[in-house]
Design an enzyme around this catalytic site. Sequence first.
Site, short mmCIF file in Angstrom:
data_model
loop_
_atom_site.label_atom_id
_atom_site.label_comp_id
_atom_site.label_asym_id
_atom_site.label_seq_id
_atom_site.Cartn_x
_atom_site.Cartn_y
_atom_site.Cartn_z
N GLU A 244 1.02 -6.11 41.62
CA GLU A 244 -0.05 -5.39 40.92
C GLU A 244 0.30 -3.91 40.89
O GLU A 244 1.09 -3.45 41.73
CB GLU A 244 -1.39 -5.59 41.64
N LYS B 152 0.38 0.03 41.54
CA LYS B 152 -0.02 0.91 42.63
C LYS B 152 -0.77 2.07 41.98
O LYS B 152 -0.18 2.85 41.22
CB LYS B 152 1.21 1.41 43.39
N ASP C 47 -2.60 5.54 41.51
CA ASP C 47 -2.45 6.86 42.09
C ASP C 47 -3.81 7.55 42.20
O ASP C 47 -4.19 8.35 41.35
CB ASP C 47 -1.48 7.68 41.23
N TYR D 168 -8.35 -4.00 46.21
CA TYR D 168 -7.05 -4.67 46.38
C TYR D 168 -6.75 -5.13 47.80
O TYR D 168 -5.72 -5.71 48.07
CB TYR D 168 -5.90 -3.80 45.87
N LYS E 260 8.43 1.72 43.88
CA LYS E 260 8.08 2.95 43.16
C LYS E 260 8.80 3.04 41.80
O LYS E 260 9.91 2.54 41.66
CB LYS E 260 8.47 4.17 44.01
N CYS F 39 19.58 33.67 62.10
CA CYS F 39 18.24 33.20 61.78
C CYS F 39 17.48 34.31 61.04
O CYS F 39 17.42 35.44 61.53
CB CYS F 39 17.51 32.84 63.07
N CYS G 103 14.38 35.56 63.52
CA CYS G 103 14.54 36.27 64.79
C CYS G 103 15.91 36.94 64.92
O CYS G 103 16.16 37.67 65.87
CB CYS G 103 14.30 35.35 65.98
N CYS H 141 18.92 27.68 64.46
CA CYS H 141 18.76 28.96 65.14
C CYS H 141 18.87 28.71 66.63
O CYS H 141 18.31 27.76 67.16
CB CYS H 141 17.37 29.52 64.81
N CYS I 134 12.40 32.66 69.34
CA CYS I 134 12.27 32.65 67.89
C CYS I 134 10.82 32.34 67.51
O CYS I 134 10.33 31.24 67.76
CB CYS I 134 13.20 31.62 67.26
S1 IVH Z 1 -2.37 -2.34 49.55
C1 IVH Z 1 -2.16 -2.41 54.32
N1 IVH Z 1 -2.45 -2.15 46.95
O1 IVH Z 1 -1.11 3.09 48.33
C2 IVH Z 1 -1.93 -1.65 53.07
N2 IVH Z 1 -2.39 -0.13 48.20
O2 IVH Z 1 1.11 3.90 50.12
C3 IVH Z 1 -2.94 -1.97 52.03
N3 IVH Z 1 -2.51 1.90 46.84
O3 IVH Z 1 -2.97 3.78 51.19
C4 IVH Z 1 -2.69 -1.22 50.80
N4 IVH Z 1 -2.64 0.88 44.90
O4 IVH Z 1 -4.11 4.05 48.92
C5 IVH Z 1 -2.41 -1.48 48.10
N5 IVH Z 1 -2.59 -2.13 44.65
C6 IVH Z 1 -2.54 -1.48 45.79
C7 IVH Z 1 -2.55 -0.07 45.84
C8 IVH Z 1 -2.46 0.57 47.08
C9 IVH Z 1 -2.61 2.05 45.51
C10 IVH Z 1 -2.41 3.00 47.79
C11 IVH Z 1 -3.33 2.91 48.98
C12 IVH Z 1 -2.44 2.98 50.19
C13 IVH Z 1 -1.20 3.59 49.62
C14 IVH Z 1 0.01 3.18 50.43
#
Ligand code: IVH
Length: 724
Positions: free
Chosen positions: A132, A134, A136, A246, A334, A428, A431, A452, A458
């Site tokens: 699914e 991710k 933002d 999710y 990613k 450095c 310092c 340093c 320092c």
């Molecule tokens: S699962 C145990 N699913 O990504 C972890 N996270 O880098 C459960 N996020 O803190 C997270 N979309 O804020 C999950 N489809 C998705 C997500 C998701 C965004 C975020 C979430 C998490 C962060 C991790």
Amino acid sequence: MNKYASNLDAIPVGKLAPDEAAAELARLAAAIAGADAAYYNDDAPNITDAQYDALRRRNLLIEKRFPKLKRADSPSDKVGASPSAGFEKAKHAVAMLSLDNAFDDEDVAEFDKRVRKFLGLADDSELAFTAEPKIDGLSLSLRYEKGVLVLAATRGDGETGENVTSNALTIADIPERLQAAPDILEVRGEVYMSHDDFEALNQRLTREAADKTPDLFANPRNAAAGSLRQLDAAITASRPLHFFAYAWGEVSEALAETQWEAMQRFKKLGFKINPLTKRCKDVAEMLAHYARIERQRAVLGYDIDGVVYKVDRLDYQARLGFVSRHPRWAIAHKFPAEKATTVLEDIEIQVGRTGKLTPVARLKPVTVGGVVVANATLHNADEIERKDIRKGDWVVIQRAGDVIPQVVEVIKSKRKKGARKFKFPDRCPVCGSHAVNEVNPLTGKTDVDRRCTGGLVCPAQAVERLKHFVSRRAFDIEGLGEKQITSFFEQEIIKEPADIFTLRQRQETGDINLYTYKNKSDGDIYLDKEGKPVATNKKSIENLFDGIDAKREISSARFINALGIRHVGETNARLFASHYGNVAAFYEAAVKARDTEIEAYQDMLSIDGIGALVAQGVIDFFAEAHNRDAVDRLLAEVTPLVAQAANTQSPVAGKTVVFTGALETMTRDEAKARAQSLGAKVSGSVSAKTDYLIAGSGAGSKLKKAEGLGVEVLTEEQWAILVG
Ligand code: IVH
């Protein structure tokens, strides 16, 4: 953007004329006040922490050189506003963790392999995953009790977040009541803002600001965070936010048998789940779905930064469990980094907590994936040399997720004639001590990083160490953040960790006077414009003292992490705390282990996850008398708690166990993880300290050694009975 921050250090302080100095102090005061307001009030920092520190440092240097020019509103007199007071804290019943990252197809294939290996599944057996987008945005945990929303909490540090319940209730996607839900159900998901709503919000803020400069949000994620974390829920209500479910935290009964079904259950309960969620039967399907999502990315209407894969079967998820801060059963794949070109205006050297000199590129600000970038890390001298980066060059930069922007390459065809190679300093910049590339005592290799040698003298290192000491994962003292530490350090009120814990006493005996911010060493009383003492705010100072007192007892793991020993971060600190049980035993072992032949050294290396380099870092730290003294002074103020074995009820809590040979009912990794979760220490080698050796078939030398030492030997079955 805070313009002042980017053309800092135009004239060396030593060469400033008084009128220039006065003008610059005025500019610095305004720039710092602006940065404070952006950081504390608007949740939208306009400069980096490093730039902020540089501004304050320069301000202080100029004030030291021209004491008479010090302004009534000098930033050095301010401790900084207290960070987002106003929200109640909310402890998560189940920690909110983050995800490990995958950057290419190979990483994803490896993830599948790791999971199979852990579970002991053959390469061709069935192993389904969900995939699914991710999102933002910012994660939120919604706790329902008997179907009623009782708490909405932000992630915070993963253990404790902020209670934003009344704000969450203004979000249409978040139901206030659920029908036919488990008695306790924590639904987790992401709050986000769509692109259209983000644009409209910034336009509205521009209109409302009329002829003043509007404070706009840099991207939809900041806008969502800033809108949710409003003290006035009416403001949140006026901002269009959305929520995708999710994941989940505490549940009083199982939701389903698979991740996929759990998501369908959420949908039935009235939550939105992302329509691009798909169940995939293997890696090929996962990658195909990733490609599909990536193609749609531009037209989705909201920001996503990758694809999350989760093992579908929940019984597998339970077996896989967690490793430090990540679940073993999920990964974020990613999207590739976004790139842009700009001019590299300058190369500045920053000095970190361990003395490492890090070159930073100051860039002509450019937008990359919706965020204005003005700095990029250059890592070390080798990197500058290898990429042949010179001042004034046109460069390609990239930004991947929340990673610091990097310089990918120089556009050589655009280089100006006469551009000179960058000469990395051998002193450095803070310092003036020699900066050297150390030789690794174990491998004999020269380190790529230049450090340093100033150590305690320092100021850059000292202040960075103090910042680390109070940081979230270390002492996490309420009311004492980076800015306050910097200010106290500059005023010479806090020079080392123990000084934090003597603040109250020094205040009471009149040694220092925080109410007027009077500092005994130079006897100045800082006055405001009307000539009255500054910061006569008893309440905030009392709160600070209370925040400090609250940390006089602290977990041994946090204590060890806070010391800032090289190579010892959160994970290794935890390993040490659970192996030695308390700080005193760790300290004693570290001192003894200096002789690498001795049992204390062997014992340290027997800790699973601790290697020779880490051990060397610990030994070097405790070999220095000034470090031991500083720790002693700190121990006089603070009591580290005896590390609780993860599970003190279990019959193997605190025991040292070694696995050898082939196991039949579970994989070695799983056996290890299970033993650790029951509070046992898993070691790789047998010694007199071993409590049990679990011998599978084909056990050899370890079994012999255990028998020789009289260590109790268990079969896999006996072990299974012992741990239930
Ligand atoms: S699962 C145990 N699913 O990504 C972890 N996270 O880098 C459960 N996020 O803190 C997270 N979309 O804020 C999950 N489809 C998705 C997500 C998701 C965004 C975020 C979430 C998490 C962060 C991790």
